[in-house]
Design a protein around this motif. Structure first.
Motif, PDB file in Angstrom:
ATOM      1  N   LYS A  97       0.804  -1.229   0.000  1.00 32.28           N
ATOM      2  CA  LYS A  97       0.000   0.000   0.000  1.00 32.28           C
ATOM      3  C   LYS A  97       0.834   1.275   0.000  1.00 32.28           C
ATOM      4  O   LYS A  97       0.486   2.248  -0.653  1.00 32.28           O
ATOM      5  CB  LYS A  97      -0.936   0.016   1.211  1.00 32.28           C
ATOM      6  CG  LYS A  97      -2.005  -1.016   1.184  1.00 32.28           C
ATOM      7  CD  LYS A  97      -3.266  -0.418   0.687  1.00 32.28           C
ATOM      8  CE  LYS A  97      -4.393  -1.424   0.825  1.00 32.28           C
ATOM      9  NZ  LYS A  97      -5.620  -0.907   0.308  1.00 32.28           N
ATOM     10  N   LEU A  98       1.934   1.275   0.766  1.00 34.06           N
ATOM     11  CA  LEU A  98       2.706   2.504   0.954  1.00 34.06           C
ATOM     12  C   LEU A  98       4.054   2.509   0.240  1.00 34.06           C
ATOM     13  O   LEU A  98       4.667   3.556   0.095  1.00 34.06           O
ATOM     14  CB  LEU A  98       2.933   2.754   2.447  1.00 34.06           C
ATOM     15  CG  LEU A  98       1.675   2.859   3.300  1.00 34.06           C
ATOM     16  CD1 LEU A  98       2.048   3.012   4.749  1.00 34.06           C
ATOM     17  CD2 LEU A  98       0.805   4.002   2.828  1.00 34.06           C
ATOM     18  N   GLY A  99       4.529   1.329  -0.128  1.00 35.78           N
ATOM     19  CA  GLY A  99       5.808   1.243  -0.812  1.00 35.78           C
ATOM     20  C   GLY A  99       7.015   1.472   0.082  1.00 35.78           C
ATOM     21  O   GLY A  99       8.078   1.848  -0.400  1.00 35.78           O
ATOM     22  N   CYS A 100       6.840   1.255   1.385  1.00 30.56           N
ATOM     23  CA  CYS A 100       7.979   1.420   2.288  1.00 30.56           C
ATOM     24  C   CYS A 100       7.933   0.362   3.378  1.00 30.56           C
ATOM     25  O   CYS A 100       6.924  -0.290   3.594  1.00 30.56           O
ATOM     26  CB  CYS A 100       8.008   2.823   2.888  1.00 30.56           C
ATOM     27  SG  CYS A 100       6.582   3.228   3.884  1.00 30.56           S
ATOM     28  N   SER A 101       9.042   0.222   4.050  1.00 30.99           N
ATOM     29  CA  SER A 101       9.157  -0.785   5.098  1.00 30.99           C
ATOM     30  C   SER A 101       8.767  -0.211   6.457  1.00 30.99           C
ATOM     31  O   SER A 101       8.652   1.004   6.628  1.00 30.99           O
ATOM     32  CB  SER A 101      10.591  -1.302   5.167  1.00 30.99           C
ATOM     33  OG  SER A 101      11.444  -0.286   5.657  1.00 30.99           O
ATOM     34  N   ILE A 102       8.631  -1.095   7.421  1.00 29.84           N
ATOM     35  CA  ILE A 102       8.345  -0.665   8.785  1.00 29.84           C
ATOM     36  C   ILE A 102       9.507   0.157   9.333  1.00 29.84           C
ATOM     37  O   ILE A 102       9.302   1.149  10.022  1.00 29.84           O
ATOM     38  CB  ILE A 102       8.015  -1.886   9.656  1.00 29.84           C
ATOM     39  CG1 ILE A 102       6.623  -2.390   9.264  1.00 29.84           C
ATOM     40  CG2 ILE A 102       8.074  -1.545  11.131  1.00 29.84           C
ATOM     41  CD1 ILE A 102       6.172  -3.638   9.951  1.00 29.84           C
ATOM     42  N   ALA A 103      10.720  -0.233   9.001  1.00 30.50           N
ATOM     43  CA  ALA A 103      11.889   0.543   9.448  1.00 30.50           C
ATOM     44  C   ALA A 103      11.835   1.965   8.904  1.00 30.50           C
ATOM     45  O   ALA A 103      12.129   2.924   9.623  1.00 30.50           O
ATOM     46  CB  ALA A 103      13.173  -0.153   9.011  1.00 30.50           C
ATOM     47  N   ASP A 104      11.428   2.126   7.640  1.00 30.36           N
ATOM     48  CA  ASP A 104      11.294   3.467   7.053  1.00 30.36           C
ATOM     49  C   ASP A 104      10.235   4.273   7.799  1.00 30.36           C
ATOM     50  O   ASP A 104      10.439   5.455   8.086  1.00 30.36           O
ATOM     51  CB  ASP A 104      10.907   3.392   5.580  1.00 30.36           C
ATOM     52  CG  ASP A 104      11.987   2.792   4.704  1.00 30.36           C
ATOM     53  OD1 ASP A 104      13.173   2.852   5.098  1.00 30.36           O
ATOM     54  OD2 ASP A 104      11.643   2.267   3.638  1.00 30.36           O
ATOM     55  N   LEU A 105       9.118   3.655   8.088  1.00 28.86           N
ATOM     56  CA  LEU A 105       8.038   4.349   8.800  1.00 28.86           C
ATOM     57  C   LEU A 105       8.496   4.780  10.185  1.00 28.86           C
ATOM     58  O   LEU A 105       8.227   5.898  10.602  1.00 28.86           O
ATOM     59  CB  LEU A 105       6.818   3.442   8.932  1.00 28.86           C
ATOM     60  CG  LEU A 105       6.046   3.166   7.658  1.00 28.86           C
ATOM     61  CD1 LEU A 105       5.044   2.046   7.880  1.00 28.86           C
ATOM     62  CD2 LEU A 105       5.376   4.412   7.165  1.00 28.86           C
ATOM     63  N   ARG A 106       9.180   3.901  10.862  1.00 26.78           N
ATOM     64  CA  ARG A 106       9.625   4.238  12.225  1.00 26.78           C
ATOM     65  C   ARG A 106      10.713   5.308  12.200  1.00 26.78           C
ATOM     66  O   ARG A 106      10.735   6.183  13.051  1.00 26.78           O
ATOM     67  CB  ARG A 106      10.115   2.986  12.930  1.00 26.78           C
ATOM     68  CG  ARG A 106       8.954   2.093  13.320  1.00 26.78           C
ATOM     69  CD  ARG A 106       9.234   1.406  14.593  1.00 26.78           C
ATOM     70  NE  ARG A 106       7.981   1.076  15.260  1.00 26.78           N
ATOM     71  CZ  ARG A 106       7.837   0.033  16.020  1.00 26.78           C
ATOM     72  NH1 ARG A 106       8.837  -0.797  16.216  1.00 26.78           N
ATOM     73  NH2 ARG A 106       6.686  -0.185  16.629  1.00 26.78           N
ATOM     74  N   LYS A 107      11.595   5.238  11.214  1.00 28.16           N
ATOM     75  CA  LYS A 107      12.685   6.209  11.127  1.00 28.16           C
ATOM     76  C   LYS A 107      12.127   7.613  10.881  1.00 28.16           C
ATOM     77  O   LYS A 107      12.616   8.590  11.429  1.00 28.16           O
ATOM     78  CB  LYS A 107      13.617   5.817   9.994  1.00 28.16           C
ATOM     79  CG  LYS A 107      14.798   6.733   9.789  1.00 28.16           C
ATOM     80  CD  LYS A 107      15.783   6.203   8.772  1.00 28.16           C
ATOM     81  CE  LYS A 107      15.086   5.845   7.488  1.00 28.16           C
ATOM     82  NZ  LYS A 107      15.973   5.357   6.438  1.00 28.16           N
ATOM     83  N   ASN A 108      11.083   7.703  10.079  1.00 33.94           N
ATOM     84  CA  ASN A 108      10.495   8.989   9.713  1.00 33.94           C
ATOM     85  C   ASN A 108       9.223   9.285  10.485  1.00 33.94           C
ATOM     86  O   ASN A 108       8.553  10.259  10.190  1.00 33.94           O
ATOM     87  CB  ASN A 108      10.207   9.008   8.220  1.00 33.94           C
ATOM     88  CG  ASN A 108      11.447   8.829   7.406  1.00 33.94           C
ATOM     89  OD1 ASN A 108      12.502   9.368   7.720  1.00 33.94           O
ATOM     90  ND2 ASN A 108      11.370   8.021   6.360  1.00 33.94           N
ATOM     91  N   GLY A 109       8.894   8.462  11.467  1.00 31.42           N
ATOM     92  CA  GLY A 109       7.635   8.522  12.180  1.00 31.42           C
ATOM     93  C   GLY A 109       7.218   9.862  12.727  1.00 31.42           C
ATOM     94  O   GLY A 109       6.200  10.404  12.359  1.00 31.42           O
ATOM     95  N   ALA A 110       7.986  10.419  13.599  1.00 36.03           N
ATOM     96  CA  ALA A 110       7.567  11.655  14.274  1.00 36.03           C
ATOM     97  C   ALA A 110       7.641  12.856  13.353  1.00 36.03           C
ATOM     98  O   ALA A 110       6.976  13.838  13.585  1.00 36.03           O
ATOM     99  CB  ALA A 110       8.443  11.880  15.500  1.00 36.03           C
TER     100      ALA A 110
END
Length: 72
Positions: free
Chosen positions: A57-70
């Motif tokens: 759906k988003l084209g990114c990994s969980i690590a990417d989401l967490r790294k850019n989360g805040a």
């Protein structure tokens, strides 16, 4: 089903899946909760299912989401 589709432009299942995804994204970005725990909390059998869905759906990994989360 017709009313929901006309109001939201999606089926009840799609609306439910979007809500689960939104909750998972919030937890991934704003907490340090284990991915397996997040998957279970939002209703997935395991973290693999959640990881695959997010990648599709988003084209990114969980690590990417967490790294850019805040910052997003």
């Amino acid at each position: 089903t017709r009313k929901l589709r006309s109001a939201l432009g999606k089926s009840p299942l799609e609306a439910f899946q979007d809500a689960r995804m939104a909750r998972a994204l919030f937890l991934l970005k704003m907490t340090r909760t284990n991915v397996d725990e997040i998957a279970a909390e939002v209703g997935y059998a395991d973290s693999v299912s959640l990881r695959l869905l997010l990648r599709r759906k988003l084209g990114c990994s969980i690590a990417d989401l967490r790294k850019n989360g805040a910052s997003k």
